[in-house]
Design an enzyme around this catalytic site. Structure first.
Site, PDB file in Angstrom:
ATOM      1  N   GLU A   1       0.724  -1.170   0.107  1.00  0.00           N
ATOM      2  CA  GLU A   1      -0.115  -0.085   0.161  1.00  0.00           C
ATOM      3  C   GLU A   1       0.818   1.177   0.032  1.00  0.00           C
ATOM      4  O   GLU A   1       0.685   2.110  -0.752  1.00  0.00           O
ATOM      5  CB  GLU A   1      -0.959  -0.055   1.295  1.00  0.00           C
ATOM      6  CG  GLU A   1      -1.962   1.158   1.385  1.00  0.00           C
ATOM      7  CD  GLU A   1      -2.772   1.364   0.323  1.00  0.00           C
ATOM      8  OE1 GLU A   1      -3.616   0.450   0.109  1.00  0.00           O
ATOM      9  OE2 GLU A   1      -2.604   2.097  -0.370  1.00  0.00           O
TER      10      GLU A   1
ATOM     11  N   SER B   1      -7.191   1.889  -3.868  1.00  0.00           N
ATOM     12  CA  SER B   1      -6.182   2.033  -3.320  1.00  0.00           C
ATOM     13  C   SER B   1      -5.201   3.051  -4.164  1.00  0.00           C
ATOM     14  O   SER B   1      -4.518   3.930  -3.397  1.00  0.00           O
ATOM     15  CB  SER B   1      -5.282   1.040  -2.732  1.00  0.00           C
ATOM     16  OG  SER B   1      -5.559   0.564  -1.542  1.00  0.00           O
TER      17      SER B   1
ATOM     18  N   ASP C   1       1.248   4.094  -2.935  1.00  0.00           N
ATOM     19  CA  ASP C   1       0.891   5.520  -2.549  1.00  0.00           C
ATOM     20  C   ASP C   1       1.764   6.473  -3.168  1.00  0.00           C
ATOM     21  O   ASP C   1       1.399   7.556  -3.613  1.00  0.00           O
ATOM     22  CB  ASP C   1       0.292   5.640  -1.129  1.00  0.00           C
ATOM     23  CG  ASP C   1      -1.018   4.899  -0.729  1.00  0.00           C
ATOM     24  OD1 ASP C   1      -1.638   4.269  -1.619  1.00  0.00           O
ATOM     25  OD2 ASP C   1      -1.058   4.330   0.261  1.00  0.00           O
TER      26      ASP C   1
END
Ligand SMILES: *[C@@H]1O[C@H](CO)[C@@H](O)[C@H](O)[C@H]1NC(C)=O
Ligand SMILES: *[C@@H]1O[C@H](CO)[C@@H](O)[C@H](O)[C@H]1NC(C)=O
Ligand SMILES: *[C@@H]1O[C@H](CO)[C@@H](O)[C@H](O)[C@H]1NC(C)=O
Length: 645
Positions: free
Chosen positions: A312, A578, A316
């Site tokens: 994640e 995400s 990001d």
């Protein structure tokens, strides 16, 4: 476990009581959600003299005016557009009125709770007093029971309670109530020697906080940096630049110190090694060693060695940094090693919100935080590797834009918990903060096993909206994709990739906000979903599959399939909403940059502007978001296109 067994037996006083019938002037103030206690298999009645720490949360003044105040600063036609409030102005505007404090105190005194027993918290938001179980049950017509949670703590709560009708406008909620309170230490004082207990106590439905990305796949051949021909297989910075028509900022650009992009992370960490590998290959204008500034919250640490890097965080920052550079990113690395591990918590975001807005901490009782000790981490944390400091309150100024790719389903948390949090998102909006959240990766349903076999509500048929997404004061970002064999010049469609479908649907808790009502009406008119529906979130008593008058999710979308990312030193593809949230948040950060440059404010809560200006978007008209054994909803022209009418 032995000690606990003794306590159970000692306190088991025969049959479970039933509450005294309330007078007709009283009304039920809170009632447990029908699904909430389904996994609880053992409860018992505590001693009637047990002292309970009663807390009455007073309704904040003016909270009903707050949506209008937010529109004053966020609606594009408002004269006050962009004139955001200070944190102090927000506190002053919402503290409970004198009438509220006086009426509730009067009721307590009339009911035999003498004034000297009542404490009023420093921030004026709570009244607190000690009451025996008998007194509390008489006051609230409640029936308190105790259960033990997964951490071995004893919690007392009740199915429902009443208060006088005229106080409903003054009282937010009372604890212990539907929301449980930890009374472990109090129970131990009452423990009497006893025999062996029968039965086993399981926790109330605990659901995991989740990152919203689908598992990564190793890339056999790395996409060539400037090549647009493989964007359907691997998204690189140049694919996004072409899709959404923007360029990098000049590396020597002067950027505003008031405009960084914050990204929330929990139990997932980036590694500088991966960032460096990514820059070297796909963003060579960014210098090696450039990374987000750490805003550590309650023990969160980053970066980590690349062997511990998470999918994640890596995604990001590798998506967002190339879009905003040389503007800075901030990582809100949240919670210590104990609580951030998924098994140990049920609540989400409260400690993060405490850290960026101290007033959220003091939205609570004397010295006890406003967090839910049953759902949220408790600091200092005495566990091994626990964060030993005090809960962090207001230690960081929130960044102008914040991206969150974590969440749960509405059903996983009590409605009051979500409403309190949603009020806070609104207050951040008043202060000019834009918050972008990933809309979820399981279509109209939840993750299989969350609640039911297929993650859906009730009988496994009813759609399960995502949390915190349904709060109307956030911007939800769904995922789109370039279909296989198509290019950046073809229309994107709704993301659908190996079991990953963009999350979306209609809240069971929050009604349709004004800024969205026309879009929702258009959507039903054009796409004509053929499922039965219900109103006002009442799925328990209907055959419908979704709430026809709930807040619609998502608001916007951005690419979220086959994102090229270095994780742990390898180049892989990942995806999910995400990815979409940080892309969108980074683009808004660029808009903020341009506005600040010419002396304007940042955009703040941006939905009213977005819904009023559909012409700035590519309309996604193709695709569905399957879930709950249905095809989900179908894309239709004009979710944000009121002009189509
Ligand atoms: C940042 O914001 C503060 C407070 O709003 C303001 O006083 C300051 O001038 C701003 N700085 C820049 C570089 O825009
Ligand atoms: C939904 O709630 C509103 C407001 O409480 C009420 O007026 C309306 O009748 C309800 N609708 C249905 C179908 O229950
Ligand atoms: C929608 O997308 C699918 C593949 O993703 C494609 O087969 C179909 O032709 C598209 N339909 C339209 C109307 O673009």
């Amino acid at each position: 476990m032995k000690e606990f067994s003794c306590i159970i037996t000692a306190l088991w006083l025969g049959s479970l009581g039933t509450a005294i019938k309330p007078p007709t002037t009283d009304v039920v103030h809170e009632q447990r959600h029908p699904d909430a206690s389904s996994t609880l298999i053992k409860r018992w009645k505590p001693h009637s003299g047990l002292q309970l720490p009663m807390r009455i949360g007073l309704k904040q003044n003016n909270i009903e005016k707050a949506p209008r105040w937010l529109m004053d600063v966020a609606h594009p036609t408002s004269k006050k557009y962009g004139k955001h409030w200070t944190a102090q102005e927000v506190i002053e505007a919402f503290k409970p009125s004198d009438e509220t404090v006086d009426s509730v105190k009067q009721w307590l005194e009339d009911s035999g709770i003498a004034e000297w027993r009542i404490t009023h918290s420093n921030n004026k938001a709570w009244l607190a007093f000690e009451a025996s179980l008998d007194e509390a049950e008489t006051l609230l017509h409640s029936d308190y029971l105790v259960y033990q949670n997964t951490n071995g703590r004893m919690i007392t709560d009740c199915e429902s309670y009443t208060i006088p009708q005229h106080l409903t406008k003054h009282i937010d909620y009372i604890t212990p109530g539907v929301k449980g309170v930890d009374i472990t230490s109090r129970l131990r004082h009452h423990a009497i020697k006893g025999g062996v207990s029968s039965g086993q106590v399981r926790p109330r439905g605990t659901k995991l906080g989740r990152r919203r990305f689908k598992p990564r796949k190793r890339l056999s051949t790395a996409p060539i940096p400037k090549d647009l021909s493989t964007c359907d297989k691997a998204i690189t910075p140049v694919c996004l630049q072409t899709l959404y028509q923007f360029e990098s900022l000049d590396t020597t650009s002067v950027v505003s110190s008031n405009n960084s992009l914050g990204i929330f992370e929990e139990a997932d960490y980036y590694s500088q090694v991966d960032l460096n590998l990514f820059y070297a290959k796909y963003a060579p204008h960014i210098s090696k060693g450039w990374g987000p500034e750490l805003n550590s919250i309650d023990g969160g640490e980053a970066p980590v060695p690349f062997t511990q890097a998470g999918g994640e965080s890596s995604m990001d920052f590798q998506l967002a940094i190339p879009i905003i550079y040389p503007q800075k990113a901030v990582v809100y690395q949240t919670d210590d090693g104990y609580y951030s591990t998924l098994e140990n918590k049920m609540g989400i975001f409260n400690t993060f919100l405490d850290a960026i807005d101290g007033s959220y901490c003091t939205y609570c009782s004397d010295g006890e935080c406003g967090n839910d000790p049953e759902l949220d981490p408790v600091y200092p944390d005495s566990h091994h590797n626990g964060y030993k400091g005090k809960l962090m309150c207001g230690v960081y100024k929130p960044t102008a834009a914040i991206s969150i790719s974590y969440g749960k389903q509405e059903q996983d948390l009590p409605a009051y918990y979500q409403k309190r949090q949603c009020n806070e998102f609104l207050k951040l909006g008043l202060q000019g903060v834009s918050i972008f959240v990933a809309s979820g990766d399981t279509g109209v349903g939840g993750i299989p096993g969350d609640g039911t076999r297929n993650g859906c509500l009730r009988n496994g048929k009813v759609f399960s909206p995502t949390q915190p997404n349904s709060c109307p004061w956030l911007t939800n970002v769904g995922a789109s994709m370039i279909p296989r064999g198509k290019t950046v010049n073809d229309p994107e469609v709704a993301a659908a990739s190996e079991g990953f479908y963009s999350g979306g649907g209609f809240s069971n808790i929050f009604p349709i906000p004004d800024y969205q009502s026309e879009a929702v009406e258009n959507f039903f008119e054009i796409s004509k979903p053929r499922y039965a529906y219900y109103h006002n979130g009442s799925y328990g008593s209907s055959n419908g599959l979704y709430n026809r008058n709930g807040r619609g999710i998502p608001d916007v979308a951005a690419n979220g399939v086959n994102i090229a990312v270095y994780v742990g030193g390898s180049l892989v593809t990942e995806g999910g909403t995400s990815a979409s949230a940080p892309i969108f948040a980074a683009l808004v950060t660029r808009i903020n940059e341009e506005r600040l440059k010419i002396g304007k404010s940042v955009v703040g809560f941006v939905n009213p502007v977005l819904y009023a200006h559909p012409e700035v978007f590519n309309d996604i008209v193709n695709g569905t978001n399957p879930g709950c054994d249905t095809q989900g909803f179908s894309c239709a022209p004009g979710w944000v296109s009121p002009y189509l009418k």
